[in-house]
Design a protein around this motif. Structure first.
Motif, PDB file in Angstrom:
ATOM      1  N   ARG B 271      43.858  28.222  49.189  1.00 36.05           N
ATOM      2  CA  ARG B 271      44.507  29.532  49.363  1.00 36.05           C
ATOM      3  C   ARG B 271      45.450  29.811  48.203  1.00 36.05           C
ATOM      4  N   MET B 272      46.195  28.796  47.830  1.00 33.32           N
ATOM      5  CA  MET B 272      47.160  28.962  46.738  1.00 33.32           C
ATOM      6  C   MET B 272      46.441  29.204  45.406  1.00 33.32           C
ATOM      7  N   LEU B 273      45.355  28.451  45.224  1.00 30.39           N
ATOM      8  CA  LEU B 273      44.586  28.625  43.985  1.00 30.39           C
ATOM      9  C   LEU B 273      44.011  30.030  43.887  1.00 30.39           C
ATOM     10  N   GLN B 274      43.487  30.499  45.021  1.00 28.44           N
ATOM     11  CA  GLN B 274      42.929  31.858  45.051  1.00 28.44           C
ATOM     12  C   GLN B 274      44.015  32.876  44.723  1.00 28.44           C
ATOM     13  N   LEU B 275      45.184  32.637  45.320  1.00 22.27           N
ATOM     14  CA  LEU B 275      46.318  33.540  45.102  1.00 22.27           C
ATOM     15  C   LEU B 275      46.713  33.538  43.619  1.00 22.27           C
ATOM     16  N   ALA B 276      46.812  32.316  43.072  1.00 23.37           N
ATOM     17  CA  ALA B 276      47.199  32.181  41.659  1.00 23.37           C
ATOM     18  C   ALA B 276      46.171  32.858  40.751  1.00 23.37           C
ATOM     19  N   ASN B 277      44.882  32.676  41.057  1.00 23.02           N
ATOM     20  CA  ASN B 277      43.822  33.303  40.253  1.00 23.02           C
ATOM     21  C   ASN B 277      43.866  34.815  40.369  1.00 23.02           C
ATOM     22  N   ALA B 278      44.106  35.274  41.598  1.00 25.75           N
ATOM     23  CA  ALA B 278      44.154  36.719  41.832  1.00 25.75           C
ATOM     24  C   ALA B 278      45.265  37.368  41.017  1.00 25.75           C
ATOM     25  N   VAL B 279      46.349  36.625  40.804  1.00 18.36           N
ATOM     26  CA  VAL B 279      47.476  37.170  40.033  1.00 18.36           C
ATOM     27  C   VAL B 279      47.226  36.977  38.544  1.00 18.36           C
ATOM     28  N   GLN B 280      46.688  35.798  38.211  1.00 12.92           N
ATOM     29  CA  GLN B 280      46.585  35.427  36.799  1.00 12.92           C
ATOM     30  C   GLN B 280      45.611  36.306  36.016  1.00 12.92           C
ATOM     31  N   SER B 281      44.475  36.611  36.627  1.00 16.00           N
ATOM     32  CA  SER B 281      43.458  37.364  35.910  1.00 16.00           C
ATOM     33  C   SER B 281      43.941  38.758  35.481  1.00 16.00           C
ATOM     34  N   PRO B 282      44.458  39.590  36.399  1.00 18.10           N
ATOM     35  CA  PRO B 282      44.973  40.896  35.947  1.00 18.10           C
ATOM     36  C   PRO B 282      46.187  40.758  35.047  1.00 18.10           C
ATOM     37  N   SER B 283      46.952  39.677  35.260  1.00 16.24           N
ATOM     38  CA  SER B 283      48.164  39.508  34.456  1.00 16.24           C
ATOM     39  C   SER B 283      47.846  39.337  32.985  1.00 16.24           C
ATOM     40  N   SER B 284      46.772  38.581  32.717  1.00 15.38           N
ATOM     41  CA  SER B 284      46.435  38.375  31.308  1.00 15.38           C
ATOM     42  C   SER B 284      46.044  39.711  30.665  1.00 15.38           C
ATOM     43  N   TRP B 285      45.424  40.596  31.454  1.00 18.66           N
ATOM     44  CA  TRP B 285      45.080  41.922  30.943  1.00 18.66           C
ATOM     45  C   TRP B 285      46.337  42.739  30.671  1.00 18.66           C
ATOM     46  N   VAL B 286      47.294  42.622  31.576  1.00 18.83           N
ATOM     47  CA  VAL B 286      48.549  43.371  31.399  1.00 18.83           C
ATOM     48  C   VAL B 286      49.240  42.914  30.116  1.00 18.83           C
ATOM     49  N   LEU B 287      49.276  41.582  29.942  1.00 18.48           N
ATOM     50  CA  LEU B 287      49.926  41.042  28.739  1.00 18.48           C
ATOM     51  C   LEU B 287      49.194  41.501  27.476  1.00 18.48           C
ATOM     52  N   LEU B 288      47.863  41.496  27.560  1.00 14.28           N
ATOM     53  CA  LEU B 288      47.056  41.927  26.416  1.00 14.28           C
ATOM     54  C   LEU B 288      47.343  43.393  26.085  1.00 14.28           C
ATOM     55  N   LEU B 289      47.462  44.193  27.124  1.00  9.08           N
ATOM     56  CA  LEU B 289      47.744  45.625  26.923  1.00  9.08           C
ATOM     57  C   LEU B 289      49.106  45.822  26.264  1.00  9.08           C
ATOM     58  N   ILE B 290      50.077  45.020  26.704  1.00 16.96           N
ATOM     59  CA  ILE B 290      51.423  45.121  26.114  1.00 16.96           C
ATOM     60  C   ILE B 290      51.344  44.828  24.617  1.00 16.96           C
ATOM     61  N   TYR B 291      50.632  43.752  24.278  1.00 17.78           N
ATOM     62  CA  TYR B 291      50.541  43.371  22.870  1.00 17.78           C
ATOM     63  C   TYR B 291      49.720  44.387  22.065  1.00 17.78           C
ATOM     64  N   LEU B 292      48.682  44.928  22.697  1.00 18.43           N
ATOM     65  CA  LEU B 292      47.874  45.937  22.013  1.00 18.43           C
ATOM     66  C   LEU B 292      48.714  47.173  21.721  1.00 18.43           C
ATOM     67  N   PHE B 293      49.541  47.524  22.676  1.00 18.02           N
ATOM     68  CA  PHE B 293      50.432  48.670  22.517  1.00 18.02           C
ATOM     69  C   PHE B 293      51.330  48.458  21.290  1.00 18.02           C
ATOM     70  N   MET B 294      51.875  47.241  21.200  1.00 13.22           N
ATOM     71  CA  MET B 294      52.749  46.954  20.054  1.00 13.22           C
ATOM     72  C   MET B 294      51.961  46.988  18.749  1.00 13.22           C
ATOM     73  N   SER B 295      50.803  46.334  18.748  1.00  9.83           N
ATOM     74  CA  SER B 295      50.015  46.266  17.512  1.00  9.83           C
ATOM     75  C   SER B 295      49.624  47.662  17.049  1.00  9.83           C
ATOM     76  N   PHE B 296      49.193  48.474  17.996  1.00 12.86           N
ATOM     77  CA  PHE B 296      48.776  49.831  17.649  1.00 12.86           C
ATOM     78  C   PHE B 296      49.962  50.634  17.098  1.00 12.86           C
ATOM     79  N   GLY B 297      51.098  50.478  17.759  1.00 11.66           N
ATOM     80  CA  GLY B 297      52.314  51.187  17.336  1.00 11.66           C
ATOM     81  C   GLY B 297      52.721  50.795  15.929  1.00 11.66           C
TER      82      GLY B 297
END
Lengths: 228, 535
Positions: B271-297
């Protein structure tokens, strides 16, 4: 006297709807220590020719030799080093760095060569004094008049004691008194440092100071008059 | 480093200082961009790490001392070990699990048999839900000498179950309700017939840390009485830890114990692993978007700034500044802006993050580690954004920069055809001319003549120019000899008829000429055969 500047079948064309040859098969020879003036009507290719001589632009064909060495095959970086040592350039519109003072603008080319701050400062102060701008040394270009900026640009072109100084309308923005000062300065440096000056001018009155007068028309050399 | 180089560097530093004053507005935007990105990403990332750490602790908390707890339905007695599902034929299979080690997830791959072995040990137990003043609890009645709990006795504060009325509490339950050793607790159970039974228990022990089952332990006899049970309604089973995961086992257990519910050892972890995966996968996208925003800027800003500073760079080149100086100049300006942005965000984070409760779960050194990671990403983004302006400054002539002309990234000069065809070579050989191939379609040319057909050209002179890919590529066709230009609009072949037929021209490689000769010989032979046929 040896030939310091030479062009061989020099061509520069721009495509503006149709090909326009700003410089068309120009062959020139300028001797060391000469003051050469390039005259001609507007659009005759004077400025284009000068920028080719200074390596600021590339010809479409032909060769340019400074001190016997061809510059048309040099890379941009090699051209920069060549300009640093051999060429001083005075732009028609001064092209001073806007956020540096007159003194800093003048001393910058010498600092780039690796000269000490003190040496560069002394030489820059001397040149600004020569062009009558010592009191305005710490003013930025936007605080100077057109004529004053022109004189700063002239001082900058002389700082590294280049073999050739190329000046595009250096007296165009000057009153007759300052114009005489600048011409005297060119003559003085020509005598002291044996420097060569190639000057573009509209002012036919200036040609009396030249050892060589090149007349351009439609990018071609119409005549070359050498003073006896 | 000699004196001249030091003076040169000092000159650059002085210029950097002046440039920062001049371009402070633009550089401030970079500072703000870096600061915002850094703060956002590190804040978000550390929050995530904190949650993951918490999840790992939870996962440990849910670790059970047995492999399987069977909650039997009413009236179903526990089966003997030999009545439980038998092992099936085993084949080896790879199994990958994720493990939280040294502040990061690691994937570990095992080779395991695909089917379970039989259970190795079983104990009967009893349990159910009780009501207390503190809410509902699920209690488990075990044997006093239970082998499952043997090892855990050392982690116990107080004493083990020894006499009726003893109860051991999980640590969290004891802490939350402030129970201490020796204290009495009343438990009320509802029997299968609906009667309510109230019993008082004395806290004899509290589990020290993990193996907190979230359920208090009492003796099996007490549980049987409390829930009015005739047969035990729980069974604790032990098996090979890894094999308990097998799907076949779950199916077989459901078959032998219909209606029972099962608490597998791995359920909590999963259950914990599923929870961690459920959070981790979108989180990496969020982080990527933040960095892309900076790079583009930063990229947009550096390009705009470059376009505005073209003249300044041109002046520097005209007075003898080498490309390396321009690179150092731009890099230093950006590096200072990035440093200010990174440092200020780091200070802000140091103040901001401790204000949040999740900071408690953050492993030591996480902020520093994330800051270093973020710094590397920022440096990479800034370097990337500077590459194009630096490349343009390197390639451009002074006049291209001053007069804002197009600066091609690639300049090609052709005084011959890169891949001449048989027809090209045939024209060249038979007419003794030089040929160039221009791009045309239905007579329409893609490019412009600088020397028109019919005119005379000198060797090395540019005859034709062409811009491709919006000016990124610039092509020049050069005259290989002095001569007169001829142009065939249908084939696009530009011919230069030399003034001197013996003039030096481009020589194609031997292999191309040999191929031409071979084909020519073949063609001639063919023509002869054709002529013979006609005759």
């Amino acid at each position: 006297m040896k030939t310091i500047l030479e062009t061989i079948n020099l061509n520069k064309a721009f495509y503006l709807g149709e090909a326009v040859y700003a410089v068309n098969n120009v062959n020139l020879q300028i001797l060391e220590g000469e003051i050469a003036m390039i005259v001609g009507p507007s659009g005759s290719g004077k400025s284009t020719l000068l920028s080719l001589l200074g390596g600021l632009d590339r010809p479409i064909s032909g060769d340019i030799k400074i001190n016997g060495k061809s510059i048309v095959t040099l890379s941009e970086d090699q051209l920069a080093v060549m300009r640093r040592k051999s060429i001083g350039y005075v732009f028609q519109f001064f092209n001073l760095i806007p956020h540096l003072s007159a003194l800093e603008n003048v001393e910058l080319p010498m600092k780039i060569t690796g000269a000490s701050r003190k040496e560069a400062r002394e030489r820059a102060e001397y040149l600004l004094n020569e062009v009558g701008l010592s009191p305005r040394a710490h003013h930025r270009p936007d605080q100077l008049s057109g004529g004053e900026q022109q004189r700063v640009a002239i001082a900058r072109s002389l700082i590294n004691k280049p073999a050739v100084v190329l000046a595009d309308e250096p007296t165009g923005n000057l009153d007759s008194k300052t114009r005489d000062i600048v011409i005297s300065l060119f003559q003085k440096f020509r005598e002291i440092e044996n420097q060569t000056f190639v000057i573009i001018t509209h002012d036919t009155g200036l040609t009396q100071y030249a050892q060589r007068v090149v007349r351009l028309r439609d990018g071609k050399v119409e005549s070359v008059v050498v003073a006896s | 480093m000699n004196k001249s180089s030091i003076n040169n560097l000092l000159a650059i530093l002085q210029l950097v200082q002046k440039n920062i004053k001049r371009w402070w507005g633009r550089l401030s935007v970079i500072v703000i961009l870096v600061m915002l990105t850094t703060t956002l990403s590190i804040f978000y990332h550390s929050m995530l790490i904190s949650e993951q750490t918490k999840a790992t602790i939870e996962m440990q908390r849910l670790e059970l001392p047995y492999d399987l707890l069977v909650k039997l339905p009413k009236g179903t007695p526990p089966l003997l070990l030999n009545q439980l599902p038998k092992p099936l034929d085993s084949t080896l299979m790879r199994k990958t699990v994720r493990s939280w080690e040294q502040n990061q997830w690691k994937e570990i791959t095992y080779e395991v048999p695909s089917v379970p072995l039989s259970f190795t040990y079983a104990e009967s137990a009893a349990g159910g839900v009780v009501e207390t003043k503190q809410g509902s609890w699920e209690v488990l009645g075990i044997q006093a000498d239970s082998l499952f709990y043997q090892d855990l006795k050392i982690e116990l504060e107080g004493a083990w179950l020894s006499s009726p009325g003893d109860i051991i509490l999980p640590q969290e339950l004891a802490q939350v309700n402030q129970f201490s050793l020796g204290e009495n607790i009343k438990l009320r159970a509802t029997t299968e017939t609906g009667n309510r039974i109230l019993r008082e228990y004395r806290v004899v022990g509290v589990f020290a840390n993990k193996y907190d089952l979230e359920q208090p332990l009492i003796l099996i006899q007490d549980a049987m009485t409390l829930f009015s049970l005739k047969v035990p309604n729980r069974q604790l089973l032990q098996n090979n830890e890894l094999l308990t995961h097998a799907t076949g086992l779950e199916q077989n257990m459901s078959r032998v114990y219909p209606g029972a519910s099962f608490l597998y050892e791995w359920i909590g972890q999963n259950r914990m692993l599923q929870l961690a995966n459920a959070v981790q996968s979108p989180s990496s996208w969020v982080l990527l978007l933040i960095y892309l925003f900076m790079s583009f800027g930063v990229l947009t800003l550096s390009l705009i700034t470059f376009l505005e500073r073209r003249k300044e760079l041109a002046i520097l080149k005209s007075i003898g500044a080498r490309n390396s100086m321009i690179v150092i100049l731009l890099v230093m300006e950006y590096a200072i802006a990035a440093f200010v942005g990174l440092a200020s965000s780091y200070i802000a984070l140091r103040i901001l993050i401790p204000q949040f409760s999740w900071y408690q779960n953050l492993p030591t050194g996480t902020l520093t580690k994330l800051s270093i990671q973020n710094m590397l990403v920022t440096v990479f983004a800034l370097t990337l954004s500077l590459l194009y302006p630096i490349l343009l400054a390197k390639l451009a002539t002074v006049n291209q920069l001053i007069y804002k002309r197009k600066i091609p990234l690639i300049t090609e000069r052709w005084d011959h055809i890169a891949k001449p065809t048989y027809e090209h070579l045939l024209i060249e050989k038979t007419k003794n001319v030089s040929v160039l191939q221009l791009e045309n379609e239905d007579g329409k040319l893609f490019g412009s003549f600088l020397r028109k057909p019919g005119e005379h050209a000198k060797k090395g002179e540019v005859l034709f120019i062409q811009e491709k890919l919006s000016g990124f590529v610039y092509r020049e066709w050069i005259s290989p000899c002095d001569g007169v230009i001829e142009y065939d609009p249908y084939s696009g072949i530009l011919t230069i008829v030399p003034d001197d037929p013996e003039a030096e021209r481009y020589h194609y490689p031997e292999r191309i000429l040999e191929e031409f000769e071979r084909r020519k010989a073949g063609t001639i032979k063919k023509e002869v055969v054709q002529n013979e046929d006609h005759s």
